[in-house]
Scaffold this active site. Structure first.
Site, short mmCIF file in Angstrom:
data_model
loop_
_atom_site.label_atom_id
_atom_site.label_comp_id
_atom_site.label_asym_id
_atom_site.label_seq_id
_atom_site.Cartn_x
_atom_site.Cartn_y
_atom_site.Cartn_z
N HIS A 161 0.85 -1.20 0.00
CA HIS A 161 0.00 0.00 0.00
C HIS A 161 0.88 1.24 0.00
CE1 HIS A 161 -3.20 -2.62 2.09
NE2 HIS A 161 -3.76 -2.21 0.97
N CYS A 248 -2.50 0.64 9.73
CA CYS A 248 -3.54 -0.29 9.30
C CYS A 248 -4.49 -0.67 10.42
CB CYS A 248 -2.90 -1.59 8.79
SG CYS A 248 -1.40 -1.36 7.88
C1 CIR Z 1 -3.48 -7.64 3.66
O1 CIR Z 1 -2.67 -8.18 2.89
O2 CIR Z 1 -4.51 -7.10 3.25
C2 CIR Z 1 -3.21 -7.66 5.14
N1 CIR Z 1 -2.52 -8.87 5.46
C3 CIR Z 1 -2.37 -6.45 5.54
C4 CIR Z 1 -3.10 -5.16 5.35
C5 CIR Z 1 -2.27 -4.00 5.75
N2 CIR Z 1 -3.02 -2.79 5.67
C6 CIR Z 1 -2.49 -1.62 5.38
O3 CIR Z 1 -1.32 -1.52 5.01
N3 CIR Z 1 -3.30 -0.57 5.42
#
Ligand code: CIR
Length: 253
Positions: A161, A248
């Site tokens: 992201h 996150c």
């Molecule tokens: C994913 O791959 O969607 C989750 N394991 C990690 C999400 C991390 N979120 C973020 O960077 N906003």
């Protein structure tokens, strides 16, 4: 300044969360402890915290940030790009309705995960990633416009992201790693560079003049401290195993 945050307790199903690295499976008990400390840290910054129960049906649902973009004028409910995360936004919409009267939604074929969006005052940088497509980003920009705000697109190559590689620390200051250190759209900011050995620490959060920094990244910690911020270190090792960082784990507004 932020006054509130929404978080979700990790569920045991996080052991099956999406991960691209080889750091192992998270230790659930430790993740729960780390999450509680994270929530306490947000409280200590003056935020009122809405804690949602774990949702075992979505292994990545602890990463609430991806499901909504909360602006001062409206909430935009996103459309996660990862197949296993589609639907996480449904309950978040109900929760957000308790705080926002203006609710907008990203519609198919648009996909957006708000980990790809950085708020800088009334301007929003939107990363095009494997999770956020151009159609989704354009929908975000057009919604922002309706409310007198602006958005622009940033291309990314190497990270999950946008916020995996860049964080805005207010005061015209960006924390930037790798490909983002030299991007032309960021050259008018004061940039605190992330040492390549500490790239995970590019995901920090500014909360009411404090900066939450992941524990274990001393070079980054010192650089942010030298820039005049009050630092709160939080260990999020178990969320790192799922490519998740400090931002996150909450929706701050
Ligand atoms: C994913 O791959 O969607 C989750 N394991 C990690 C999400 C991390 N979120 C973020 O960077 N906003």
């Amino acid at each position: 300044m932020f006054s509130k945050a929404i978080v979700r307790r990790p569920g045991n199903s996080m052991l099956n969360g999406l991960r691209s690295s080889d750091l192992g499976i998270p230790d659930y008990e430790l993740a729960l402890k780390q999450h509680s400390r994270y929530v306490e840290a947000l409280r200590s910054c003056g935020l009122e915290i809405h804690v949602l129960d774990a949702d075992e049906s979505y292994p990545d649902s602890v990463f609430v940030e991806d499901t909504a973009l909360l602006t001062p004028a409206c909430a935009i409910i996103t459309k996660p790009g990862a197949a296993s995360r589609r639907g996480e936004e449904v309950e978040i919409k109900q929760v957000v309705k308790g705080y926002f009267s203006e609710i907008q939604e990203i519609r198919k074929p648009g996909t957006v995960e708000a980990g790809d969006i950085i708020m800088v005052g009334s301007h929003y940088y939107i990363g095009i990633s494997e999770r956020t497509n151009r159609e989704g980003a354009l929908q975000v920009i057009s919604i922002l416009k309706k409310y007198g705000m602006t958005g622009s697109i940033v291309e990314l190559k190497d990270v999950l992201h946008l916020k995996t590689g860049v964080s805005y620390l207010e005061n015209n200051t960006l924390l930037a790693a790798g490909e983002f250190r030299w991007k032309k759209e960021f050259q008018n900011f004061n940039i605190i560079e992330i040492d390549p050995a500490e790239s995970y620490a590019a995901n920090c959060i500014w909360v009411n003049d404090n900066v939450l920094v992941p524990a274990g990244y001393p070079i980054t910690r010192q650089r942010i401290k030298d820039a005049g911020y009050n630092i709160i270190e939080i260990d999020v090792s178990e969320f790192r195993k799922l490519d998740g960082g400090l931002s996150c784990l909450s929706l701050r507004f």
